[in-house]
Design an enzyme around this catalytic site. Structure first.
Site, PDB file in Angstrom:
ATOM      1  N   HIS A   1       0.810  -1.222   0.000  1.00 19.40           N
ATOM      2  CA  HIS A   1       0.000   0.000   0.000  1.00 19.40           C
ATOM      3  C   HIS A   1       0.843   1.271   0.000  1.00 19.40           C
ATOM      4  CE1 HIS A   1      -3.136  -2.860   0.842  1.00 19.40           C
ATOM      5  NE2 HIS A   1      -4.054  -1.921   0.819  1.00 19.40           N
TER       6      HIS A   1
ATOM      7  N   TYR B   1     -19.120  47.310  -0.688  1.00 15.26           N
ATOM      8  CA  TYR B   1     -19.403  46.097   0.095  1.00 15.26           C
ATOM      9  C   TYR B   1     -18.168  45.487   0.750  1.00 15.26           C
ATOM     10  CZ  TYR B   1     -24.138  45.761  -1.918  1.00 15.26           C
ATOM     11  OH  TYR B   1     -25.436  45.974  -2.275  1.00 15.26           O
TER      12      TYR B   1
END
Length: 496
Positions: A82, A278
């Site tokens: 793995h 904003y």
């Protein structure tokens, strides 16, 4: 003193264990739990009844029973086969945090691993023997199989360690420390490589970084508003108590603190301007939304770091459940959400940079008094624009994707490892964006003198000026930007 498997981990505790500020130990209670769990596994390994991962193969080979004689080789093969990660190695701190979180999970007594193996991992942690782990290769289900395999290969004498920034063969390092390679027994390979510790470590490091950066974003926003001669009225408490999101309330309160006793703010309280753009007026709503995402990920991360995420889970002498606690989806989705939140802090910061160079409300165009011959601060905003766009491209949610693996046995995966890596990439870019905004804001404040600002803004202005002088005429700004980035990365700014 922190007791593995007994006490509750937090992000702060993990970071402090990793940097040596908090001692972590194996208590007698944890040792008892580990030993009892091991006895259960040994009993199952000798049984004729097939128990996944204990006396069977893995994944699609779960129907192949393994003899007791083959058990050790099977577990060793598991780590070796793995360990297929690719790409650059992850940072050393991530490797260390992965080991800390794995030890804590194993010590809860549901994994069936021997005490000897846990003690060896603790030895690695305490002696800064940090395995080399590639950053790519995990799909974030069945756990972070590839990275965890690389992390624990040195236990069996394979893989590599970091030694003084050099990659050294594990066998050489073990020999130098008079350590023999371990022979893994039943269930131990699975206990080591099943788990979400790669995803988890990235979440922990990202949250630790984001905690400071969201405070820094508030500071940068406040300094930009002061430079722009913007209004403090959008941060009044009465406005936010009627829309009481936690993050919004917190940011609005911080902004009021950052403007406290500001002569500059008071100097234009009765001016004719009605409202700000904003990116200044909506700081509590935007920064606050990012904080809400931070709190959500923090809550889930602290659940995960105190959970058991390997497989199978050993519950009794006769019961070992092969479930899905290794699946990374709970963190993957939240990491993608937090990535958007971090990206937005950079997005709005870039807009404030742009406002400061427009040449409005008493500020010279490009923040230079001798424009034409000098370009002033024209070009650093190109850099923020580039970084913002890169972050936007990184906001695609890997958790929305899934590719079947293991011959279809693992047919839905989280891709949470990619989510974690991208989260930290975005935060790295955010550090650079905020560094540039702070540089812009400091330049803008110069044009508001002799007005003074709040104590905390004045203090941070001085910090900036120790590394970056006022821009009088064009110079190479790369050095200034790098100095600003270093201040951000080293958390040199006062944010509270």
């Amino acid at each position: 003193m922190f007791k593995y498997g007994i006490d509750k981990l937090s992000i702060k505790k993990v970071i402090n264990i990793s940097n040596g500020k908090l001692k972590a130990i194996l208590s007698e209670d944890a040792i008892t739990k580990v030993n009892n769990s091991r006895k259960r596994v040994e009993k199952m390994a000798k049984s004729n009844k097939a128990v996944y991962g204990i006396n069977t193969g893995f994944g699609p080979l779960c129907d192949v029973q393994i003899t007791p004689k083959e058990t050790s080789k099977l577990q060793e093969n598991l780590l070796i086969t793995h360990a297929v990660g690719v790409g650059n190695p992850i940072e050393k701190q991530l490797s260390k945090i992965m080991m800390i979180c794995k030890v804590h999970a194993l010590c809860q007594g549901f994994s069936g691993i021997r005490l000897e193996v846990i003690n060896r991992i603790i030895y690695f942690i305490e002696n800064d023997l940090l395995p080399v782990v590639p950053e790519q290769g995990s799909v974030g289900a069945s756990g972070d199989l590839a990275p965890l395999s690389h992390l624990f290969l040195p236990l069996i004498g394979e893989g590599e360690f970091w030694i003084e920034n050099k990659i050294v063969n594990a066998k050489k390092v073990l020999k130098k420390h008079n350590l023999k390679a371990l022979k893994l027994q039943a269930k131990e390979g699975l206990a080591l490589i099943n788990g979400t510790q790669f995803i988890l470590a990235h979440a922990i490091c990202g949250l630790n970084k984001m905690r400071y950066l969201q405070d820094l974003a508030d500071l940068a926003g406040a300094m930009s508003i002061e430079g722009y001669k913007g209004s403090a009225s959008p941060f009044k408490e009465a406005l936010h108590t009627i829309r009481p999101f936690k993050g919004n309330l917190e940011v609005a309160k911080r902004m009021r603190m950052l403007f406290e006793n500001s002569e500059n703010i008071m100097s234009h309280e009765n001016c004719e301007r009605v409202q700000d753009p904003y990116s200044m007026r909506c700081i509590p709503q935007v920064h606050g939304a990012s904080r809400n995402a931070y709190y959500h990920l923090k809550k889930l991360t602290e659940i995960e770091m105190n959970s058991v995420t390997d497989n199978p889970i050993v519950l009794s002498d006769t019961v070992a459940i092969s479930g899905g606690n290794f699946h990374g989806q709970p963190l993957a989705i939240a990491l993608d959400y937090a990535s958007i939140a971090a990206s937005e802090l950079g997005n709005i910061s870039d807009r404030r940079c742009y406002l400061l160079i427009e040449g409005k409300y008493g500020l010279p165009r490009l923040l230079t008094e001798s424009g034409g011959l000098n370009s002033g601060f024209m070009i650093p905003q190109y850099t923020t624009a580039s970084l913002v766009t890169e972050n936007k491209s990184l906001c695609f949610p890997p958790s929305a994707d899934s590719i079947p693996t293991s011959l279809g046995q693992e047919d839905h995966v989280s891709m949470g490892s990619i989510s974690g890596r991208k989260f930290n990439q975005i935060l790295g870019n955010l550090e650079k964006i905020l560094a540039i905004e702070l540089m812009y804001a400091a330049q803008a404040l110069e044009f508001r003198r002799p007005n003074t600002f709040s104590k905390i803004i004045e203090e941070n202005f001085k910090i900036i000026r120790t590394k970056v002088k006022k821009l009088e005429e064009d110079r190479v700004l790369k050095n200034d930007i790098n100095n600003m980035i270093n201040l951000v990365v080293n958390k040199s700014f006062v944010v509270n």
